[in-house]
Design a protein around this motif. Structure first.
Motif, PDB file in Angstrom:
ATOM      1  N   TRP A  58       0.843  -1.131   0.030  1.00 21.69           N
ATOM      2  CA  TRP A  58      -0.083   0.142   0.236  1.00 21.69           C
ATOM      3  C   TRP A  58       0.882   1.268   0.086  1.00 21.69           C
ATOM      4  O   TRP A  58       1.721   1.135   0.624  1.00 21.69           O
ATOM      5  CB  TRP A  58      -0.778  -0.082   1.302  1.00 21.69           C
ATOM      6  CG  TRP A  58      -1.892  -1.041   1.539  1.00 21.69           C
ATOM      7  CD1 TRP A  58      -3.216  -0.943   1.299  1.00 21.69           C
ATOM      8  CD2 TRP A  58      -1.732  -2.288   1.901  1.00 21.69           C
ATOM      9  NE1 TRP A  58      -3.912  -1.908   1.223  1.00 21.69           N
ATOM     10  CE2 TRP A  58      -3.034  -2.909   1.960  1.00 21.69           C
ATOM     11  CE3 TRP A  58      -0.828  -3.050   2.368  1.00 21.69           C
ATOM     12  CZ2 TRP A  58      -3.299  -4.190   2.323  1.00 21.69           C
ATOM     13  CZ3 TRP A  58      -0.886  -4.418   2.888  1.00 21.69           C
ATOM     14  CH2 TRP A  58      -2.270  -4.920   2.639  1.00 21.69           C
ATOM     15  N   LYS A  71      -6.485   8.725  10.875  1.00 17.37           N
ATOM     16  CA  LYS A  71      -6.504   7.506   9.914  1.00 17.37           C
ATOM     17  C   LYS A  71      -5.876   7.933   8.699  1.00 17.37           C
ATOM     18  O   LYS A  71      -6.071   9.135   8.030  1.00 17.37           O
ATOM     19  CB  LYS A  71      -8.178   7.581   9.453  1.00 17.37           C
ATOM     20  CG  LYS A  71      -8.879   7.115  10.684  1.00 17.37           C
ATOM     21  CD  LYS A  71     -10.822   7.173  10.019  1.00 17.37           C
ATOM     22  CE  LYS A  71     -11.509   6.729  11.260  1.00 17.37           C
ATOM     23  NZ  LYS A  71     -11.481   7.519  12.613  1.00 17.37           N
ATOM     24  N   ARG A  76      -3.998   0.627  -2.261  1.00 13.59           N
ATOM     25  CA  ARG A  76      -3.390  -0.599  -2.649  1.00 13.59           C
ATOM     26  C   ARG A  76      -2.677  -0.472  -3.983  1.00 13.59           C
ATOM     27  O   ARG A  76      -3.099  -0.058  -4.893  1.00 13.59           O
ATOM     28  CB  ARG A  76      -4.440  -1.719  -2.677  1.00 13.59           C
ATOM     29  CG  ARG A  76      -4.197  -3.051  -2.988  1.00 13.59           C
ATOM     30  CD  ARG A  76      -3.675  -3.842  -1.703  1.00 13.59           C
ATOM     31  NE  ARG A  76      -3.747  -5.278  -1.973  1.00 13.59           N
ATOM     32  CZ  ARG A  76      -2.805  -5.992  -2.736  1.00 13.59           C
ATOM     33  NH1 ARG A  76      -1.689  -5.360  -3.131  1.00 13.59           N
ATOM     34  NH2 ARG A  76      -3.127  -7.290  -2.949  1.00 13.59           N
ATOM     35  N   GLY A 129     -10.953  -7.648   2.779  1.00 13.24           N
ATOM     36  CA  GLY A 129     -10.809  -5.936   3.211  1.00 13.24           C
ATOM     37  C   GLY A 129     -10.807  -5.422   4.419  1.00 13.24           C
ATOM     38  O   GLY A 129     -10.632  -4.360   4.754  1.00 13.24           O
ATOM     39  N   HIS A 130     -10.201  -6.357   5.360  1.00 11.92           N
ATOM     40  CA  HIS A 130      -9.875  -5.997   6.598  1.00 11.92           C
ATOM     41  C   HIS A 130      -8.839  -6.861   7.185  1.00 11.92           C
ATOM     42  O   HIS A 130      -9.082  -7.929   7.349  1.00 11.92           O
ATOM     43  CB  HIS A 130     -11.196  -5.763   7.741  1.00 11.92           C
ATOM     44  CG  HIS A 130     -10.887  -5.337   8.873  1.00 11.92           C
ATOM     45  ND1 HIS A 130     -10.581  -4.124   9.369  1.00 11.92           N
ATOM     46  CD2 HIS A 130     -10.698  -6.092  10.015  1.00 11.92           C
ATOM     47  CE1 HIS A 130     -10.308  -3.944  10.727  1.00 11.92           C
ATOM     48  NE2 HIS A 130     -10.363  -5.125  11.324  1.00 11.92           N
ATOM     49  N   LEU A 146      -5.781  -2.376   8.832  1.00 12.33           N
ATOM     50  CA  LEU A 146      -6.140  -1.902   7.319  1.00 12.33           C
ATOM     51  C   LEU A 146      -7.309  -2.198   6.926  1.00 12.33           C
ATOM     52  O   LEU A 146      -7.794  -3.371   7.178  1.00 12.33           O
ATOM     53  CB  LEU A 146      -4.841  -2.672   6.562  1.00 12.33           C
ATOM     54  CG  LEU A 146      -3.567  -1.818   6.329  1.00 12.33           C
ATOM     55  CD1 LEU A 146      -2.612  -2.685   5.920  1.00 12.33           C
ATOM     56  CD2 LEU A 146      -3.665  -0.429   5.460  1.00 12.33           C
ATOM     57  N   SER A 147      -8.240  -1.245   6.336  1.00 10.33           N
ATOM     58  CA  SER A 147      -9.716  -1.662   6.268  1.00 10.33           C
ATOM     59  C   SER A 147      -9.839  -1.027   4.706  1.00 10.33           C
ATOM     60  O   SER A 147      -9.671   0.274   4.541  1.00 10.33           O
ATOM     61  CB  SER A 147     -10.423  -0.949   7.143  1.00 10.33           C
ATOM     62  OG  SER A 147     -10.465  -1.482   8.424  1.00 10.33           O
ATOM     63  N   ARG A 148     -10.425  -1.681   4.067  1.00 13.73           N
ATOM     64  CA  ARG A 148     -10.749  -1.241   2.570  1.00 13.73           C
ATOM     65  C   ARG A 148     -11.921  -0.311   2.694  1.00 13.73           C
ATOM     66  O   ARG A 148     -12.841  -0.895   3.286  1.00 13.73           O
ATOM     67  CB  ARG A 148     -10.931  -2.353   1.578  1.00 13.73           C
ATOM     68  CG  ARG A 148     -11.048  -2.002   0.367  1.00 13.73           C
ATOM     69  CD  ARG A 148     -10.879  -3.087  -0.775  1.00 13.73           C
ATOM     70  NE  ARG A 148     -11.927  -4.008  -0.739  1.00 13.73           N
ATOM     71  CZ  ARG A 148     -11.658  -5.299  -0.702  1.00 13.73           C
ATOM     72  NH1 ARG A 148     -10.463  -5.919  -0.836  1.00 13.73           N
ATOM     73  NH2 ARG A 148     -12.616  -6.218  -0.350  1.00 13.73           N
ATOM     74  N   MET A 149     -11.891   0.823   1.978  1.00 11.95           N
ATOM     75  CA  MET A 149     -13.140   1.525   1.679  1.00 11.95           C
ATOM     76  C   MET A 149     -13.816   1.262   0.487  1.00 11.95           C
ATOM     77  O   MET A 149     -13.379   1.513  -0.703  1.00 11.95           O
ATOM     78  CB  MET A 149     -12.696   2.855   1.685  1.00 11.95           C
ATOM     79  CG  MET A 149     -12.017   3.737   3.192  1.00 11.95           C
ATOM     80  SD  MET A 149     -11.743   5.157   3.076  1.00 11.95           S
ATOM     81  CE  MET A 149     -10.506   5.264   1.710  1.00 11.95           C
ATOM     82  N   GLU A 153      -9.372   0.611  -4.490  1.00 11.88           N
ATOM     83  CA  GLU A 153      -7.877   0.227  -4.010  1.00 11.88           C
ATOM     84  C   GLU A 153      -7.760   1.026  -2.867  1.00 11.88           C
ATOM     85  O   GLU A 153      -6.490   1.228  -2.312  1.00 11.88           O
ATOM     86  CB  GLU A 153      -7.089   0.556  -5.217  1.00 11.88           C
ATOM     87  CG  GLU A 153      -7.340  -0.444  -6.403  1.00 11.88           C
ATOM     88  CD  GLU A 153      -7.000  -1.646  -6.198  1.00 11.88           C
ATOM     89  OE1 GLU A 153      -6.441  -2.166  -5.012  1.00 11.88           O
ATOM     90  OE2 GLU A 153      -7.127  -2.280  -7.107  1.00 11.88           O
ATOM     91  N   ASP A 154      -8.644   1.947  -2.377  1.00 12.91           N
ATOM     92  CA  ASP A 154      -8.457   2.813  -1.249  1.00 12.91           C
ATOM     93  C   ASP A 154      -8.690   2.240  -0.003  1.00 12.91           C
ATOM     94  O   ASP A 154      -9.616   1.589   0.229  1.00 12.91           O
ATOM     95  CB  ASP A 154      -9.196   4.089  -1.217  1.00 12.91           C
ATOM     96  CG  ASP A 154      -8.871   4.882  -2.336  1.00 12.91           C
ATOM     97  OD1 ASP A 154      -7.846   4.856  -3.016  1.00 12.91           O
ATOM     98  OD2 ASP A 154      -9.664   6.053  -2.766  1.00 12.91           O
ATOM     99  N   TRP A 155      -7.785   2.103   0.932  1.00 10.67           N
ATOM    100  CA  TRP A 155      -7.823   1.482   2.403  1.00 10.67           C
ATOM    101  C   TRP A 155      -7.370   2.709   3.376  1.00 10.67           C
ATOM    102  O   TRP A 155      -7.030   3.782   3.059  1.00 10.67           O
ATOM    103  CB  TRP A 155      -6.732   0.424   2.219  1.00 10.67           C
ATOM    104  CG  TRP A 155      -6.993  -0.832   1.361  1.00 10.67           C
ATOM    105  CD1 TRP A 155      -7.182  -0.762   0.211  1.00 10.67           C
ATOM    106  CD2 TRP A 155      -7.231  -2.037   2.110  1.00 10.67           C
ATOM    107  NE1 TRP A 155      -7.395  -1.883  -0.234  1.00 10.67           N
ATOM    108  CE2 TRP A 155      -7.280  -2.945   0.952  1.00 10.67           C
ATOM    109  CE3 TRP A 155      -7.400  -2.677   3.195  1.00 10.67           C
ATOM    110  CZ2 TRP A 155      -7.317  -4.301   0.951  1.00 10.67           C
ATOM    111  CZ3 TRP A 155      -7.410  -4.107   3.342  1.00 10.67           C
ATOM    112  CH2 TRP A 155      -7.607  -4.939   2.256  1.00 10.67           C
TER     113      TRP A 155
END
Length: 190
Positions: A58, A71, A76, A129-130, A146-149, A153-155
């Motif tokens: 990332w 945050k 990614r 995604g987490h 790390l958590s995907r939004m 590809e944005d986390w």
């Protein structure tokens, strides 16, 4: 999610004979992490976790924070070969990622990802995604999530409020040296 498990995207973006970056091929087991400070067209930190024989990566524009209130965007990028964990150098102009790279922090991690009290393998956590890990590095210690939004590809990279948290220290701004060589990006600049 299109990424994962291979180095095809990594190799297709680079002329490794010109860039000096590792081609890959090194195998290894273990749970290593590395954070590289990359002064390219824009300064960012590359946060990498060894998962499934590659360094899952990332780009973190502002760098990791020890403050649980912050945050950090983590975009990614393509998986990198395990050899990249020790890469420092200058990628020449005209090559993908042109600029200087140092190993800002490195160490091991432990998977803390759970669902309903059961451990979730890292590859599954990544796909869902987490993920949550405990880092044991020189500059970064303690738990991070790390958590995907959404589906892109944005986390988000967030420091968990534990013994490694520190709301005052800002190592991404104050500790600019490599943990491998002691050099800074400026030392590698032309």
């Amino acid at each position: 999610m299109a990424r994962g498990g291979g180095l095809e995207e990594y190799r297709s973006k680079r002329d490794l004979s010109k860039s000096g970056e590792p081609a890959g091929g090194r195998r290894g087991s273990g749970d290593r992490f590395v954070v590289q400070r990359h002064e390219a067209s824009r300064l960012h930190f590359d946060f990498r976790l060894q998962i499934g024989g590659v360094l899952v990566s990332w780009a973190v524009p502002k760098g990791p924070s020890l403050n649980p209130d912050y945050k950090r965007l983590a975009v990614r990028t393509e998986d990198h070969p395990l050899d990249y964990a020790a890469f420092e150098g200058r990628i020449p102009e005209g090559e993908y990622g042109a600029g200087t790279v140092i190993v800002w922090d490195a160490g091991t991690y432990r998977n803390l990802t759970e669902k309903r009290g059961r451990a979730v393998p890292m590859s599954d956590a990544l796909a869902h995604g987490h993920l949550k890990v405990r880092l044991e590095g020189e500059k970064l210690t303690g738990a991070f999530a790390l958590s995907r939004m959404g589906e892109g590809e944005d986390w988000l990279l967030v420091k968990i409020d534990d013994e490694g948290a520190d709301r005052r220290r800002k190592p991404a701004k104050t500790r600019l040296e490599s943990v491998l060589s002691g050099r800074t990006n400026k030392d590698l600049a032309p």
